[in-house]
Scaffold this motif. Structure first.
Motif, PDB file in Angstrom:
ATOM      1  N   GLN B 263       9.952  -2.410  -6.367  1.00 31.68           N
ATOM      2  CA  GLN B 263       8.918  -1.759  -7.169  1.00 31.68           C
ATOM      3  C   GLN B 263       7.509  -2.149  -6.720  1.00 31.68           C
ATOM      4  OE1 GLN B 263       9.331  -1.923 -11.396  1.00 31.68           O
ATOM      5  NE2 GLN B 263       7.584  -0.594 -11.715  1.00 31.68           N
ATOM      6  N   GLN B 264       7.352  -3.419  -6.341  1.00 30.53           N
ATOM      7  CA  GLN B 264       6.021  -3.882  -5.947  1.00 30.53           C
ATOM      8  C   GLN B 264       5.508  -3.123  -4.709  1.00 30.53           C
ATOM      9  OE1 GLN B 264       5.630  -8.029  -5.014  1.00 30.53           O
ATOM     10  NE2 GLN B 264       3.550  -8.107  -5.801  1.00 30.53           N
ATOM     11  N   ASP B 265       6.386  -3.006  -3.721  1.00 34.67           N
ATOM     12  CA  ASP B 265       5.996  -2.299  -2.499  1.00 34.67           C
ATOM     13  C   ASP B 265       5.688  -0.827  -2.794  1.00 34.67           C
ATOM     14  OD1 ASP B 265       6.192  -4.466  -0.967  1.00 34.67           O
ATOM     15  OD2 ASP B 265       7.943  -3.822   0.224  1.00 34.67           O
ATOM     16  N   LEU B 266       6.543  -0.243  -3.621  1.00 33.62           N
ATOM     17  CA  LEU B 266       6.365   1.168  -3.949  1.00 33.62           C
ATOM     18  C   LEU B 266       5.047   1.380  -4.707  1.00 33.62           C
ATOM     19  CD1 LEU B 266       7.830   3.949  -3.834  1.00 33.62           C
ATOM     20  CD2 LEU B 266       8.673   3.465  -6.124  1.00 33.62           C
ATOM     21  N   HIS B 267       4.812   0.504  -5.684  1.00 36.18           N
ATOM     22  CA  HIS B 267       3.588   0.593  -6.472  1.00 36.18           C
ATOM     23  C   HIS B 267       2.364   0.384  -5.578  1.00 36.18           C
ATOM     24  CE1 HIS B 267       2.001  -0.061 -10.817  1.00 36.18           C
ATOM     25  NE2 HIS B 267       1.274   0.774 -10.136  1.00 36.18           N
ATOM     26  N   ASP B 268       2.496  -0.536  -4.643  1.00 29.93           N
ATOM     27  CA  ASP B 268       1.407  -0.818  -3.705  1.00 29.93           C
ATOM     28  C   ASP B 268       1.100   0.417  -2.849  1.00 29.93           C
ATOM     29  OD1 ASP B 268      -0.393  -2.809  -2.389  1.00 29.93           O
ATOM     30  OD2 ASP B 268       0.831  -2.229  -0.650  1.00 29.93           O
ATOM     31  N   LYS B 269       2.156   1.038  -2.326  1.00 29.12           N
ATOM     32  CA  LYS B 269       1.996   2.221  -1.464  1.00 29.12           C
ATOM     33  C   LYS B 269       1.286   3.339  -2.233  1.00 29.12           C
ATOM     34  CE  LYS B 269       5.010   5.731   0.704  1.00 29.12           C
ATOM     35  NZ  LYS B 269       4.579   5.967   2.067  1.00 29.12           N
ATOM     36  N   ILE B 270       1.724   3.544  -3.479  1.00 32.90           N
ATOM     37  CA  ILE B 270       1.162   4.613  -4.309  1.00 32.90           C
ATOM     38  C   ILE B 270      -0.290   4.296  -4.688  1.00 32.90           C
ATOM     39  CG2 ILE B 270       1.378   5.706  -6.593  1.00 32.90           C
ATOM     40  CD1 ILE B 270       4.504   5.352  -6.167  1.00 32.90           C
ATOM     41  N   SER B 271      -0.535   3.045  -5.073  1.00 33.47           N
ATOM     42  CA  SER B 271      -1.893   2.659  -5.472  1.00 33.47           C
ATOM     43  C   SER B 271      -2.874   2.737  -4.308  1.00 33.47           C
ATOM     44  CB  SER B 271      -1.899   1.225  -6.012  1.00 33.47           C
ATOM     45  OG  SER B 271      -0.999   1.123  -7.071  1.00 33.47           O
ATOM     46  N   ARG B 272      -2.407   2.327  -3.132  1.00 31.16           N
ATOM     47  CA  ARG B 272      -3.274   2.409  -1.952  1.00 31.16           C
ATOM     48  C   ARG B 272      -3.617   3.873  -1.647  1.00 31.16           C
ATOM     49  NH1 ARG B 272      -3.477  -1.875   1.813  1.00 31.16           N
ATOM     50  NH2 ARG B 272      -2.500  -3.737   0.961  1.00 31.16           N
ATOM     51  N   ALA B 273      -2.589   4.727  -1.745  1.00 31.30           N
ATOM     52  CA  ALA B 273      -2.813   6.158  -1.494  1.00 31.30           C
ATOM     53  C   ALA B 273      -3.858   6.688  -2.473  1.00 31.30           C
ATOM     54  CB  ALA B 273      -1.501   6.922  -1.651  1.00 31.30           C
ATOM     55  N   TYR B 274      -3.687   6.342  -3.747  1.00 33.94           N
ATOM     56  CA  TYR B 274      -4.610   6.789  -4.793  1.00 33.94           C
ATOM     57  C   TYR B 274      -6.009   6.230  -4.513  1.00 33.94           C
ATOM     58  CZ  TYR B 274      -5.741   8.239  -9.624  1.00 33.94           C
ATOM     59  OH  TYR B 274      -6.262   8.848 -10.725  1.00 33.94           O
ATOM     60  N   GLY B 275      -6.045   4.969  -4.102  1.00 38.41           N
ATOM     61  CA  GLY B 275      -7.322   4.323  -3.798  1.00 38.41           C
ATOM     62  C   GLY B 275      -8.074   5.026  -2.681  1.00 38.41           C
ATOM     63  N   ILE B 276      -7.363   5.380  -1.635  1.00 38.18           N
ATOM     64  CA  ILE B 276      -8.025   6.076  -0.503  1.00 38.18           C
ATOM     65  C   ILE B 276      -8.558   7.425  -0.968  1.00 38.18           C
ATOM     66  CG2 ILE B 276      -7.691   7.116   1.797  1.00 38.18           C
ATOM     67  CD1 ILE B 276      -5.572   4.911   2.311  1.00 38.18           C
ATOM     68  N   LEU B 277      -7.726   8.154  -1.721  1.00 31.59           N
ATOM     69  CA  LEU B 277      -8.160   9.476  -2.196  1.00 31.59           C
ATOM     70  C   LEU B 277      -9.398   9.375  -3.082  1.00 31.59           C
ATOM     71  CD1 LEU B 277      -4.680  11.075  -3.018  1.00 31.59           C
ATOM     72  CD2 LEU B 277      -6.217  11.769  -1.175  1.00 31.59           C
ATOM     73  N   ARG B 278      -9.512   8.296  -3.845  1.00 30.52           N
ATOM     74  CA  ARG B 278     -10.649   8.143  -4.764  1.00 30.52           C
ATOM     75  C   ARG B 278     -11.918   7.650  -4.085  1.00 30.52           C
ATOM     76  NH1 ARG B 278      -8.519   4.931  -9.933  1.00 30.52           N
ATOM     77  NH2 ARG B 278      -7.480   3.765  -8.294  1.00 30.52           N
ATOM     78  N   THR B 279     -11.753   7.046  -2.886  1.00 29.51           N
ATOM     79  CA  THR B 279     -12.941   6.416  -2.285  1.00 29.51           C
ATOM     80  C   THR B 279     -13.310   6.923  -0.895  1.00 29.51           C
ATOM     81  OG1 THR B 279     -11.502   4.664  -1.455  1.00 29.51           O
ATOM     82  CG2 THR B 279     -12.649   4.228  -3.546  1.00 29.51           C
ATOM     83  N   ALA B 280     -12.427   7.672  -0.244  1.00 31.41           N
ATOM     84  CA  ALA B 280     -12.707   8.072   1.144  1.00 31.41           C
ATOM     85  C   ALA B 280     -14.003   8.890   1.227  1.00 31.41           C
ATOM     86  CB  ALA B 280     -11.539   8.894   1.683  1.00 31.41           C
ATOM     87  N   GLN B 281     -14.723   8.705   2.336  1.00 24.46           N
ATOM     88  CA  GLN B 281     -15.959   9.456   2.558  1.00 24.46           C
ATOM     89  C   GLN B 281     -15.698  10.666   3.454  1.00 24.46           C
ATOM     90  OE1 GLN B 281     -19.017   8.542   1.008  1.00 24.46           O
ATOM     91  NE2 GLN B 281     -17.526   7.271  -0.083  1.00 24.46           N
ATOM     92  N   THR B 282     -14.620  10.584   4.222  1.00 29.14           N
ATOM     93  CA  THR B 282     -14.228  11.715   5.069  1.00 29.14           C
ATOM     94  C   THR B 282     -12.707  11.665   5.216  1.00 29.14           C
ATOM     95  OG1 THR B 282     -14.373  12.702   7.269  1.00 29.14           O
ATOM     96  CG2 THR B 282     -14.840  10.357   7.149  1.00 29.14           C
TER      97      THR B 282
END
Lengths: 177, 360
Positions: B263-282
């Motif tokens: 679960q930790q790895d899965l949650h990490d993968k999902i959170s990182r994906a969400y994080g990039i989508l929320r902060t990416a500049q390009t």
């Protein structure tokens, strides 16, 4: 992440499913385009694999000379040659199913495992195969007459087409009454 | 009826709604019928006047069928490149219709469930799309539309071979039944290949998001029948209909397995994906799809709670190149699109986060 083929950043992530194990491929847009051009789509036979299937089928059944002769065979209605069909995977008119029947039937069995339609039939406006063919032929002749500026001939043909279409509609109406 | 494509831009089309049965895994259910008008050659051998005559014949018949008069008709060859791609991104027209030459058109109903493509590979391609897993309703609607048109048009039909089509792969029923599935857990657990192989054995095809030749992007897979002759429409529909619940079950079990095992790895993968989508500049369209796929699974598993599936589906569509340009209201090059896409994602997702915080 860098593209596996060049130094650009990888923006295209492909999971390739054709091998034993799913393989992840990371490519830039340019390299991905090249890659996709090389790899035919999975699943149903598209243009390329249909042509491949035909070639395979013909290789077994025909010698090169026979194949060459077959390739020159042209539908009298739409004018498409067997070579054109083999190459493009698309037929020229409904009559091709009749005209190239002996070549197409093994291919159709190969694709569908059957030669008999079991689905719905048109309830109204059912036109016989012969009359479908006749109309396409007349229309083709009319277009040719227009191209050659033979307007009198074109208008005769237009009337014949109209009569044929109206005649059938009339026959259908009579039948339905 | 004319349609304003700019008005469509702000709306969610049928398949983006995230509604309907099993819509956590099944994006959409689609059925299409290929038909040709008896008295014309197939498209490849059509002259320019033939194409125009086919287009007119279908359009005139549409006007005569009361149930179909509210369809919006558009000449695809007269649309801009962006508008053509916009319709393809919403799955209202095929890539083939985008790229074809000569007179060609599309008629779409206002809720984007029905579209009729004229002069595609065949003279007429009727398509019905439903959100979620709903093939029965899709068949009922398309059969009715087909009957209505068939009462006004004479289709090329052969007593033994059925409906005649330009490509022998469609002859017979001319019917393609497709279900679009989101299968990220089967991809992560490397089980997708097994599914793929077993479907091929029973003559079902698996393709990417945009049909033939396209790769599976964002873990979306389209499953459809390969055979169109020798079985009735209902049998073809049921073949796909019966296999989909098994794949859904398989995907659900793979998700459970991932949750239990890692679960930790899965949650990490999902959170990182969400994080990039929320902060990416390009960000590119492909990377967006890849990341949105993880976030979509996160929403389904309850690991992300400020988004709905409908939000993710909307982002999938709105961040594609033509949609982005329509939303922006002008052309953008690749670099411009990548920064506009990142901006759109940041704004949308921060608004959702804010809405979520306000509710709490």
């Amino acid at each position: 992440m860098k593209c596996q083929q060049c130094e650009k950043p990888a923006t295209f992530h492909i999971t390739e499913l054709t091998g034993e194990q799913p393989q992840e491929i990371h490519l830039c847009e340019g390299c991905a385009q090249k890659y996709l051009m090389q790899t035919p789509g999975t699943g149903m036979p598209g243009k390329a694999s249909l042509a491949g299937m035909l070639a395979q089928q013909l290789k077994v059944a025909d010698t090169a000379k026979e194949l060459e002769k077959l390739d020159e065979k042209c539908c009298p209605i739409c004018g498409i040659s067997f070579y054109e069909f083999r190459n493009q995977g698309r037929l020229g008119c409904p009559h091709d199913y009749v005209f190239f029947a002996s070549e197409l039937e093994p291919l159709i069995v190969n694709i569908h495992g059957d030669l008999l339609h079991k689905g719905k039939h048109p309830l109204t406006h059912k036109r016989s195969t012969e009359s479908q063919t006749k109309l396409i032929q007349l229309r083709r002749e009319m277009n040719e007459a227009i191209r050659l500026e033979q307007y009198e001939r074109a208008s005769e043909l237009r009337d014949t087409i109209r009569n044929l279409e109206e005649g059938e509609e009339q026959a259908e109406d009579d039948h339905s009454v | 009826m004319n349609v304003d494509l700019n008005e469509l831009t702000g709306r969610a089309g049928e398949w983006m709604k995230g509604a309907g049965p099993q819509s956590d895994i099944v994006i959409s259910s689609r059925i299409r019928l290929a038909r040709n008008i008896a008295e014309f050659p197939f498209i490849r051998r059509c002259t320019t006047p033939d194409r125009a005559a086919i287009d007119k014949a279908v359009r005139d018949r549409l006007a005569e069928v009361p149930q179909l008069t509210d369809l919006a008709y558009m000449r695809v060859d007269e649309l801009s490149d962006v508008d053509r791609h916009f319709l393809a991104e919403r799955q209202l027209i095929s890539r083939e219709l985008v790229e074809a030459e000569g007179a060609r058109s599309v008629a779409i109903d206002p809720n984007e469930r029905l579209s009729l493509m004229i002069n595609e590979e065949d003279h007429l391609r009727i398509q019905v799309m439903k959100s979620g897993f709903d093939l029965v309703a899709a068949w009922e609607q398309i059969n009715e539309v087909d009957d209505l048109l068939e009462s006004k048009l004479t289709y090329a039909f052969h007593d033994k071979l059925g409906y005649l089509t330009a490509c022998p792969t469609n002859v017979g029923t001319g019917m393609r039944v497709s279900v679009m599935l989101h299968l990220p857990a089967l991809v992560i657990t490397q089980q997708i290949e097994k599914v793929f192989r077993s479907l091929q054995k029973i003559n079902l095809a698996v393709r990417g998001l945009y049909g033939e030749g396209s790769q599976a992007m964002g873990d979306f897979y389209q499953i459809s029948n390969q055979i169109t002759l020798g079985r009735s429409e209902i049998e073809l529909r049921d073949q796909v209909h019966d296999v989909v619940p098994m794949i859904i079950d398989y995907e659900r079990r793979a998700r459970d397995f991932l949750l239990k095992q890692n679960q930790q790895d899965l949650h990490d993968k999902i959170s990182r994906a969400y994080g990039i989508l929320r902060t990416a500049q390009t960000i590119s369209s492909e990377e967006t799809m890849h990341l949105l796929s993880s976030v979509r699974m996160g929403v389904n598993l309850g690991l992300i709670d400020d988004l709905l599936i409908a939000d993710i589906n909307k982002l999938f569509v709105d961040t594609q190149p033509a949609h982005l340009q329509k939303l922006r209201g002008g052309p953008l090059d690749t670099a411009g699109r990548n920064s506009e896409r990142a901006l759109y994602l940041r704004r949308y997702l921060s608004q959702k986060e804010k809405d979520g915080a306000d509710q709490n």
